[in-house]
Design an enzyme around this catalytic site. Structure first.
Site, PDB file in Angstrom:
ATOM      1  N   GLY A 121       9.365   5.825  19.223  1.00 44.00           N
ATOM      2  CA  GLY A 121       9.613   4.507  18.415  1.00 44.00           C
ATOM      3  C   GLY A 121       8.406   3.631  17.947  1.00 44.00           C
ATOM      4  CG  HIS A 122       8.709   2.313  14.582  1.00 46.01           C
ATOM      5  ND1 HIS A 122       7.612   3.090  13.918  1.00 46.01           N
ATOM      6  CD2 HIS A 122       9.943   2.701  14.095  1.00 46.01           C
ATOM      7  CE1 HIS A 122       8.254   3.932  13.378  1.00 46.01           C
ATOM      8  NE2 HIS A 122       9.574   3.827  13.380  1.00 46.01           N
ATOM      9  N   GLY A 123       6.412  -0.171  17.550  1.00 44.24           N
ATOM     10  CA  GLY A 123       6.093  -1.540  18.306  1.00 44.24           C
ATOM     11  C   GLY A 123       4.337  -1.486  18.621  1.00 44.24           C
TER      12      GLY A 123
END
Length: 322
Positions: free
Chosen positions: A245-247
């Site tokens: 995922g994103h971050g």
């Protein structure tokens, strides 16, 4: 309370820069020296980048040493532009000033000397390819026994890679050195793997809080991340995105944080590990062996979970130092 003594070995990219700032800001910590290695960019750029960080933090008295320009075996592979071609986002002006600021002593010799001068007291933090460490143990096989402990950002624990299908960047760039270090450094060893750092990512809101502080260190971090695609908020279809995922992932800062405050890491797996150097697809992969079928006498600590609130506060406080 006695000071914690650190040596940082780095291929200074953006994440290394933040990690070094965390070390410089930590209470009760003294950085004895910073040794430079190829990795995110050419070793000359790495030296310049370290001096840039020390200048921002007003700690240019810390000695910096130029080290390995390539892996033990084979040519230097093309550098990735994950953090820009210069490692710091391609937003800073180049200068020759750093050449007069770097120590004349080679990084490997300096590493051996500093450890020998402070036997049993030095925590070594490795943030790039492990070439300098491998060369050091070849020159002084007793070096690992003289260290207090070793913290590494690199390798993987699930067979998932970011440079090859199964290998993490730092270990893949010099698989032989990674193999040597994990076989011959028998001091207490703690590893922040690529998957661990990605699974403990911070939110982009946390990132904004970090870099929008009114300090020179925060402004520096905001500038070097401003045009770097690695810090883009736009979704990208990539191996990393599909898995994690994103971050915001401050990869190298995890190793430094774990070293200066062990309570940041809430769970580790103590196990045998070995780096594959022979396989075509598996070369550079760190094999995790909880059952110790390898029958190794030395077990390492592979980080699994992190106190993200404490970690985030540590990063925020570090960027308040200047």
């Amino acid at each position: 309370m006695a000071q914690k003594l650190l040596i940082i070995d780095t291929d200074c990219g953006i994440d290394d820069a933040l990690a070094i700032i965390v070390a410089l800001a930590a209470r009760g910590v003294k950085v004895l020296g910073i040794t430079c290695c190829f990795g995110n960019t050419a070793v000359d750029n790495v030296c310049q980048n370290v001096m840039r960080v020390l200048t921002v933090c007003q700690q240019t008295q810390i000695p910096v040493y130029k080290g390995s320009a390539g892996p033990l075996i084979g040519p230097v592979t093309g550098f990735k532009d994950h953090f820009g071609t210069d490692g710091l986002g391609d937003v800073l002006e180049n200068s020759e000033i750093w050449k007069g600021q770097i120590q004349k002593e080679h990084a490997v010799h300096a590493l051996i000397r500093l450890v020998n001068e402070n036997q049993g007291e030095v925590s070594l933090i490795a943030l790039g390819p492990l070439t300098n460490l491998a060369l050091a143990v070849r020159l002084d096989p007793t070096l690992p026994q003289k260290l207090k402990d070793l913290y590494i950002m690199g390798g993987n624990m699930e067979g998932k890679g970011n440079l090859t299908p199964s290998a993490e960047f730092n270990f893949s760039l010099d698989a032989e050195s990674a193999h040597i270090v994990l076989e011959e450094y028998t001091c207490s060893t703690h590893i922040a793997t690529w998957e661990f750092t990605c699974r403990n990512k911070l939110s982009w809101e946390s990132f904004d809080e970090l870099v929008n502080q009114d300090t020179s260190a925060a402004r520096f971090m905001k500038k070097i991340t401003s045009k770097c695609w690695a810090y883009s908020r736009e979704p990208r279809i990539s191996n990393k995105d599909l898995l994690f995922g994103h971050g915001f992932v401050p990869y190298d800062a995890f190793a430094v944080a774990a070293c200066v405050d062990s309570s940041v890491i809430t769970e580790s797996l103590q196990c045998a590990v070995r780096v594959e150097v022979q396989g075509q697809l598996g070369r550079g992969m760190m094999v995790v062996d909880p059952a110790n079928t390898l029958k190794k006498g030395h077990l390492v600590f592979v980080m699994r979970t992190c106190d993200l609130k404490k970690f985030s506060l540590m990063l925020k406080a570090a960027l308040q130092i200047a």
